[in-house]
Design an enzyme around this catalytic site. Structure first.
Site, PDB file in Angstrom:
ATOM      1  N   ASP A 140       0.856  -1.182   0.000  1.00  0.00           N
ATOM      2  CA  ASP A 140       0.000   0.000   0.000  1.00  0.00           C
ATOM      3  C   ASP A 140       0.896   1.236   0.000  1.00  0.00           C
ATOM      4  OD1 ASP A 140      -2.024  -1.808   0.216  1.00  0.00           O
ATOM      5  OD2 ASP A 140      -2.765  -1.115   2.163  1.00  0.00           O
ATOM      6  N   ASP A 147     -15.756  -3.705  -0.506  1.00  0.00           N
ATOM      7  CA  ASP A 147     -15.380  -3.301   0.847  1.00  0.00           C
ATOM      8  C   ASP A 147     -16.640  -3.289   1.703  1.00  0.00           C
ATOM      9  OD1 ASP A 147     -12.852  -3.016  -0.095  1.00  0.00           O
ATOM     10  OD2 ASP A 147     -12.767  -0.833   0.080  1.00  0.00           O
TER      11      ASP A 147
END
Length: 238
Positions: free
Chosen positions: A11, A130
């Protein structure tokens, strides 16, 4: 038993490798440079990497040049994610050498565009789901989108072949994946499922492999040493 594809995560925020807790940007913990992390994963035998532009995901900037350079230099397969939610960002992602492109949950607010994108680029696209307390929530804005299972029906009809399912409440917490949620998603579709969030030990990987999932994204557990990547590779592939 089929293999469980292991996708170590990188990330990126402000050009650095970071990890988040519960998908909150202000929880970011910084690690080594993305190129160093990628080289380490490659050296230890990783076959894939899950590369996320967090600044793009949270609409706080972009690491576009860095991401493109990492993908171009990567000797292993790349699944690209982060802020891919409209035609412009999708075309930019498709122009890279990334093997798979993960469309953001936020894009589901424009479901007609997502359906069109799937039909045009079926082989390379995955859809990010998500989920927070049983509902789809757009990362970054926190906007509630709706019932994941209703969207899965629509996306399946469009030809979606693969979903990345993240339980936001477990992400970065090292408390184990949400097996109940993953089981429900698995039973709701014939498409492949990649699990994300909460992986903390090798037995989590064994559980997911036994469930018949297609892949797993592992982040923080690798960075803090809770899981050794060489052992994880054996658990997922042998």
């Amino acid at each position: 038993m089929s293999i469980l594809e292991l996708l170590p995560a990188i990330d990126i925020k402000n050009g650095k490798s970071v990890r988040l807790k519960q998908a909150q940007l202000d929880s970011a913990e910084q690690y080594e440079s993305p190129s160093v992390v990628l080289s380490d994963f490659v050296a230890k035998g990783a076959k894939w990497v899950h590369l996320v532009d967090l600044d793009a995901a949270f609409k706080s900037g972009s690491n576009s040049d860095l991401v493109q350079n990492l993908i171009a230099a990567s000797p292993i397969k790349v699944q690209l994610s982060g802020g891919i939610m409209n035609e412009d960002s999708l075309q930019k992602a498709l122009s890279t050498k990334a093997d798979r492109i993960n469309i953001a949950t936020a894009a589901l607010q424009n479901i007609d565009w997502v359906v069109k994108a799937i039909k045009s680029n079926n082989e390379r696209l995955t859809i990010g789901l998500d989920i927070d307390d049983g509902v789809l929530v757009a990362r970054g804005s926190g906007e509630v989108i709706g019932d994941p299972f209703e969207y899965i029906k629509t996306l399946d009809m469009a030809g979606c072949k693969r979903y990345v399912v993240t339980d936001n409440s477990t992400d970065g917490e090292l408390n184990g994946p949400n097996l109940d949620l993953l089981d429900k998603v698995l039973k709701s579709t014939k498409s492949m499922i990649i699990a994300s969030g909460g992986i903390s030990k090798l037995s989590d990987l064994k559980d997911l492999r036994e469930m018949g999932l297609d892949g797993v994204i592992v982040g923080k557990a690798l960075y803090v040493g809770a899981i050794d990547i060489s052992a994880a590779i054996k658990t997922c592939y042998q």
